[in-house]
Design a protein around this motif. Sequence first.
Motif: not given
Length: 458
Positions: A429-449
């Motif tokens: 469910d990549f739409a959801q995964a991307d939304a969650l990534r954006d949520a993390l980024i907006s909290r100031g995190w750098v996100v890596e898989d």
Amino acid sequence: MLQLHDTLTGEVAEFKLRDPGKVSMYICGPTVYDLPHLGHGRFTLVFDVLRRYLIFSGLAVTYVSNITDIDDKIIQRAAAESRSEAAVCEEYEAKWWEAMDALGVMRPDATPHATAFVDDMVAMISQLLERGVAYQTSDGVYLDVGQVEGYGALAGQPLASLKAGARIEEHDEKRSPLDFALWKAAKPGEPSWAAPFGEGRPGWHTECVVMSLDLLGEGFDLHGGGLDLKFPHHENERAQAVALGRPFAAHWAHNGWVMVEGEKMSKSLGNFTSLTDLLEKSDGRAYRLLVLRSHYRAPIEVTPDTIIDAERGLERLDGIARRLSLKSPVMPVVLGDRAGLDGEVIDRFVSLMDNDLQTPQALGLVFDTISRANSAADAQDLDGAARLGATALLLAGAMGLEARVETSSLDAETQALIVARDEARAAKDFAQADALRDALISRGWVVEDTASGTAVRR
RNA sequence: GGCGACGUGGCCGAGUGGUUUAGGCAGGGGCCUGCAAAGCCCCGUACGUGGGUUCGAUUCCCACCGUCGCCUCCA
């Protein structure tokens, strides 16, 4: 063996030691009347790097750096703020060590304070008077530089030419405008000490001669500091030793200027000149990286942009440590067993550093080695990657640069977002995964898989 | 007036008489990736101006221009 530029000869020559295996160095420290500035940061970093490299090379280093705690400026500040000289010194010395710690500069083995050595200074001045190379005036005791053989050697100019440029002072008791105060006669309300030649306080150039010789002995290996100390401060220290007939520093080293907007840094040039300020705004390692990136005798340009540039460069260093789960070696780094390391890279590093501290190229080598480690890791050559990565961190550590892997604990909300994202990805469910990534980024995190799922860092 | 340093690609900043390049940051392309990020590969073809030495100079010499510093407290 290390080849080092000597200010006295103007040439790069072998750094010969008085005692085999041991290095004695004296670096002129701060006058503690104000916040440390970028120039202080540079000289402490430059000589910290030299010290660390000598330790890396297996030498036992004794590093002495003074604190000047009696001086016109201290007295002025104390008077202006209606408090004691000691209070001023205490405040700014504390700020000094805070900044040094933030820069990762090793504490000196000894930090002599000028006021603790006044007796020895009085004794030395007495000797100079006895020898007839110093003379008394109504306001103190002066050294007669005309009697000092080779005066001007550090300045690179003969005495006559210095005289021609010297401003004429209205002080008609001085035999030469270049004669300098060994002792300043007491003035009302100022700190003073008793002496056979009258109550007073030492001149600035006197303390370092006494303290370096007391703590390191005659003919110690290296005397260093910022370029501006070359003349008159170091010239005048040397003059006193010569006048006493005592062997002084065998080797002189001076680092170049810090430039701001193309001009020598000065205190009137805005907020970025305070080291304390810089260290509040940036990773202390960034300034070290910046200092390493140019040769120690060349001027460096420091602006907010060059600092940001350096901070980004640090990410490559931290990145390899994070990727390979490597830890920076314990500092200060000593080159010992080469097992698990790349000997060829180490040899190249040593030859670069031995050549008058070619840190810009040494740093290039470290970055190159990081790239090779990443390539090896990409190719699944884990042994090679670990060997190259560990070598890169060893060499960075030898210059005082430590890789940092953030181990900040994650709050529950962040944890939940990560778990949810990994579940969404597993379900494609990549739409959801991307939304969650954006949520993390907006909290100031750098996100890596990663192979083990979502990884975040600041 | 005396002494000295420096002018390198978008930025910072090394280095060298000629064969393949510093390095970092930024930019473009590619690989990888569900997409990204990170990482890796490739690319832009730089050496203030005018002479001179040389088979050949960004690198040596001279001149010039420009920038900066020291000769005064300064790291």
